[in-house]
Motif scaffolding. Structure first.
Motif, PDB file in Angstrom:
ATOM      1  N   PHE B 170      18.591  60.566  67.298  1.00 36.21           N
ATOM      2  CA  PHE B 170      19.613  59.808  66.484  1.00 36.21           C
ATOM      3  C   PHE B 170      18.928  59.193  65.261  1.00 36.21           C
ATOM      4  O   PHE B 170      17.576  59.109  65.086  1.00 36.21           O
ATOM      5  CB  PHE B 170      20.128  58.898  67.373  1.00 36.21           C
ATOM      6  N   THR B 171      19.566  58.757  64.374  1.00 34.62           N
ATOM      7  CA  THR B 171      19.273  57.972  63.086  1.00 34.62           C
ATOM      8  C   THR B 171      19.410  56.734  63.610  1.00 34.62           C
ATOM      9  O   THR B 171      19.941  56.199  64.364  1.00 34.62           O
ATOM     10  CB  THR B 171      20.197  58.358  62.034  1.00 34.62           C
ATOM     11  N   LEU B 172      18.464  55.991  62.438  1.00 30.97           N
ATOM     12  CA  LEU B 172      18.449  54.421  62.620  1.00 30.97           C
ATOM     13  C   LEU B 172      20.038  53.800  62.375  1.00 30.97           C
ATOM     14  O   LEU B 172      20.383  52.831  62.864  1.00 30.97           O
ATOM     15  CB  LEU B 172      17.302  53.902  61.835  1.00 30.97           C
ATOM     16  N   LEU B 173      20.534  54.560  61.452  1.00 35.37           N
ATOM     17  CA  LEU B 173      22.024  53.911  61.372  1.00 35.37           C
ATOM     18  C   LEU B 173      22.912  54.153  62.564  1.00 35.37           C
ATOM     19  O   LEU B 173      23.668  53.086  62.798  1.00 35.37           O
ATOM     20  CB  LEU B 173      22.597  54.932  60.158  1.00 35.37           C
ATOM     21  N   GLN B 174      22.691  55.260  63.130  1.00 35.62           N
ATOM     22  CA  GLN B 174      23.608  55.558  64.430  1.00 35.62           C
ATOM     23  C   GLN B 174      23.105  54.322  65.384  1.00 35.62           C
ATOM     24  O   GLN B 174      24.110  53.858  66.095  1.00 35.62           O
ATOM     25  CB  GLN B 174      23.272  56.998  65.098  1.00 35.62           C
ATOM     26  N   TYR B 179      24.889  49.000  68.096  1.00 41.17           N
ATOM     27  CA  TYR B 179      24.637  47.635  68.325  1.00 41.17           C
ATOM     28  C   TYR B 179      25.936  47.020  67.729  1.00 41.17           C
ATOM     29  O   TYR B 179      26.313  45.912  68.300  1.00 41.17           O
ATOM     30  CB  TYR B 179      23.236  47.259  67.954  1.00 41.17           C
ATOM     31  N   GLU B 180      26.165  47.385  66.550  1.00 44.60           N
ATOM     32  CA  GLU B 180      27.546  46.772  65.990  1.00 44.60           C
ATOM     33  C   GLU B 180      28.779  46.669  66.859  1.00 44.60           C
ATOM     34  O   GLU B 180      29.665  45.726  66.795  1.00 44.60           O
ATOM     35  CB  GLU B 180      27.796  47.500  64.300  1.00 44.60           C
ATOM     36  N   GLU B 181      28.963  48.064  67.324  1.00 40.14           N
ATOM     37  CA  GLU B 181      30.115  48.290  67.958  1.00 40.14           C
ATOM     38  C   GLU B 181      30.138  47.238  69.258  1.00 40.14           C
ATOM     39  O   GLU B 181      31.018  46.701  69.434  1.00 40.14           O
ATOM     40  CB  GLU B 181      30.407  49.674  68.182  1.00 40.14           C
ATOM     41  N   ILE B 182      29.134  47.426  70.024  1.00 37.52           N
ATOM     42  CA  ILE B 182      29.084  46.846  71.140  1.00 37.52           C
ATOM     43  C   ILE B 182      29.071  45.362  71.091  1.00 37.52           C
ATOM     44  O   ILE B 182      29.857  44.640  72.076  1.00 37.52           O
ATOM     45  CB  ILE B 182      27.520  47.313  72.175  1.00 37.52           C
ATOM     46  N   LEU B 183      28.251  44.957  70.306  1.00 38.14           N
ATOM     47  CA  LEU B 183      28.206  43.377  69.929  1.00 38.14           C
ATOM     48  C   LEU B 183      29.457  42.693  69.279  1.00 38.14           C
ATOM     49  O   LEU B 183      29.524  41.585  68.987  1.00 38.14           O
ATOM     50  CB  LEU B 183      26.980  42.757  69.438  1.00 38.14           C
ATOM     51  N   ASP B 184      29.975  43.798  68.574  1.00 38.60           N
ATOM     52  CA  ASP B 184      31.328  43.464  67.618  1.00 38.60           C
ATOM     53  C   ASP B 184      30.770  42.346  66.330  1.00 38.60           C
ATOM     54  O   ASP B 184      31.534  41.558  66.183  1.00 38.60           O
ATOM     55  CB  ASP B 184      32.266  42.724  68.505  1.00 38.60           C
ATOM     56  N   ASN B 191      17.162  44.490  57.471  1.00 35.28           N
ATOM     57  CA  ASN B 191      16.701  43.664  58.496  1.00 35.28           C
ATOM     58  C   ASN B 191      16.841  44.406  59.984  1.00 35.28           C
ATOM     59  O   ASN B 191      15.763  44.105  60.869  1.00 35.28           O
ATOM     60  CB  ASN B 191      17.612  42.662  58.777  1.00 35.28           C
ATOM     61  N   PHE B 192      17.843  45.189  60.314  1.00 35.54           N
ATOM     62  CA  PHE B 192      17.755  45.979  61.502  1.00 35.54           C
ATOM     63  C   PHE B 192      16.693  46.880  61.673  1.00 35.54           C
ATOM     64  O   PHE B 192      15.843  46.935  62.642  1.00 35.54           O
ATOM     65  CB  PHE B 192      19.155  46.767  61.695  1.00 35.54           C
ATOM     66  N   ARG B 193      16.480  47.480  60.570  1.00 36.15           N
ATOM     67  CA  ARG B 193      15.365  48.527  60.564  1.00 36.15           C
ATOM     68  C   ARG B 193      13.943  47.933  60.871  1.00 36.15           C
ATOM     69  O   ARG B 193      13.127  48.517  61.696  1.00 36.15           O
ATOM     70  CB  ARG B 193      15.209  49.215  59.052  1.00 36.15           C
ATOM     71  N   ARG B 194      13.734  46.764  60.221  1.00 38.87           N
ATOM     72  CA  ARG B 194      12.483  46.246  60.463  1.00 38.87           C
ATOM     73  C   ARG B 194      12.459  45.759  61.806  1.00 38.87           C
ATOM     74  O   ARG B 194      11.304  45.919  62.414  1.00 38.87           O
ATOM     75  CB  ARG B 194      12.355  44.882  59.482  1.00 38.87           C
ATOM     76  N   LYS B 195      13.330  45.049  62.213  1.00 40.02           N
ATOM     77  CA  LYS B 195      13.417  44.735  63.882  1.00 40.02           C
ATOM     78  C   LYS B 195      12.934  45.597  64.658  1.00 40.02           C
ATOM     79  O   LYS B 195      12.345  45.773  65.558  1.00 40.02           O
ATOM     80  CB  LYS B 195      14.754  43.926  64.115  1.00 40.02           C
TER      81      LYS B 195
END
Lengths: 239, 239
Positions: B170-174, B179-184, B191-195
């Motif tokens: 998978f890609t980091l965007l996926q 996470y965006e979908e699940i956590l709404d 930031n996401f990439r770094r974390k």
């Protein structure tokens, strides 16, 4: 295969899809004198008379399952208004000797000092057992207890739920013994002290134990408001 | 109150304690084209014909409840050998219109690409719905789904379970979209990439996406062995 029928008010028998009896069983944890304990009841009647098991019994037909758990715990042990959380359903077809019975497990963590245990209803006796001295229990109750204990072990590392088992005011030694008991490990006192104080979760009450034969230790309190504020700032409890 | 009776093989009717019918309902999550999805079935017969609900049904009398969940999901949707986890029992006495029925909820996270959905048994149709486009479901199925989604939200922050929903590579965007979908919530990509890269949980496959219309992104893999080793060293997943 047995067939299940419902007797309508008219007296007619109506066949229904697969039927099972449903019970509730409660795993109530307490902590006293450095030991993790479980509340058990001795059956006063029925085929299991004289044997020990988790407090539990049949759900009434018009009763919500959470309400049934509250009622049964109150009737059997006198514990009222306990925060009970559902564990899961246990449904091995062989778990009960007479017919198919599925049981829904609940668990609770309570402060022993706040409650008196009084046996009632079908229980001839109700008392606390040390986790290391649990007798053979009826049906699959030892298994339900094990499941609940494993879940407690996992959760106690992720969230500050252990404090529900301690008195309002406690010493660091009591807190360490609680973790030692739940996790079944030995801890190093100075390390534990450093780790827990570094979290800044505890309120130092500037009080000491009274009426103890050893050197009186400092008393602390857990403050859920502090925990929530720390959590909002990104703090994550981890033990 | 209705009385419950069991018809023995001899033909005798024996009254039993409170009886209930027990069902299973499964919440199966998938992830496709940036959307969190749920697998639903349309009832092909019975009083709920034409309506959508969670895949589920009656437990057989001699069947373990985990086995019943596997069987029902397979019969209704063609999904076989899925890792299903029990959620809890739902037992509002009013949840079912005809008689008392307690249902035991299960949930699963699957990689959509690994499975074909085929409606069967009492289902006339089985298909995925985006979490934001769930129709009114039968009985209390919307409530069961909400409960399951809340649990997924909590767990996805504590353990790397979200990877069960992504393709092997998978890609980091996926991953971020998941996470965006699940956590709404909306996330910031840098930031996401770094974390996520700082956690050192992902294997850089030195491969890029193929056959995409946009700029091909790097592919990653989640390695559970790495996660276990990190955990042994005291690493704690937290998101």
């Amino acid at each position: 295969m047995k067939k299940a029928l419902i007797k309508e008010e008219s007296g007619d028998l109506v066949e229904t899809p697969v039927m099972s009896s449903i019970t509730i069983d409660c795993v109530v944890f307490g902590f006293e004198n450095g030991s993790l304990e479980i509340l058990l009841v001795k059956h006063g009647r029925g085929i299991r008379k004289g044997e020990w098991g988790l407090p539990g019994g049949w759900i009434k037909e018009d009763e919500a399952i959470d309400a049934a758990a509250q009622r049964l715990l109150r009737e059997l042990t006198g514990l009222d208004n306990i925060y009970l959380e559902q564990l899961k359903a246990f449904g091995d077809p062989e778990r009960f000797p007479v017919g198919r019975v599925i049981t829904i497990g609940y668990n609770a963590l309570i402060k022993r000092e706040d409650y008196n245990v009084i046996a009632g209803f079908t229980a001839s006796e109700a008392r606390w057992f040390k986790i290391k001295e649990i007798p053979d229990l009826i049906y699959d109750h030892n298994e339900i207890l094990d499941y609940s204990l494993k879940r407690l072990r996992r959760r106690v590392r992720q969230a500050p739920i252990g404090f529900n088992l301690l008195p309002e005011k406690f010493t660091l030694l009591q807190l360490m013994q609680l973790y030692e008991e739940i996790l079944d490990i030995e801890m190093d006192k100075p390390n534990f002290r450093r780790k827990i104080l570094r979290m800044k979760l505890l309120v130092d009450l500037n009080e000491k134990q009274k009426d103890v034969s050893h050197r009186a230790a400092k008393l602390y309190q857990f403050d859920n408001t502090i925990y929530r504020k720390l959590t909002e700032k990104g703090f994550s409890f981890e033990f």
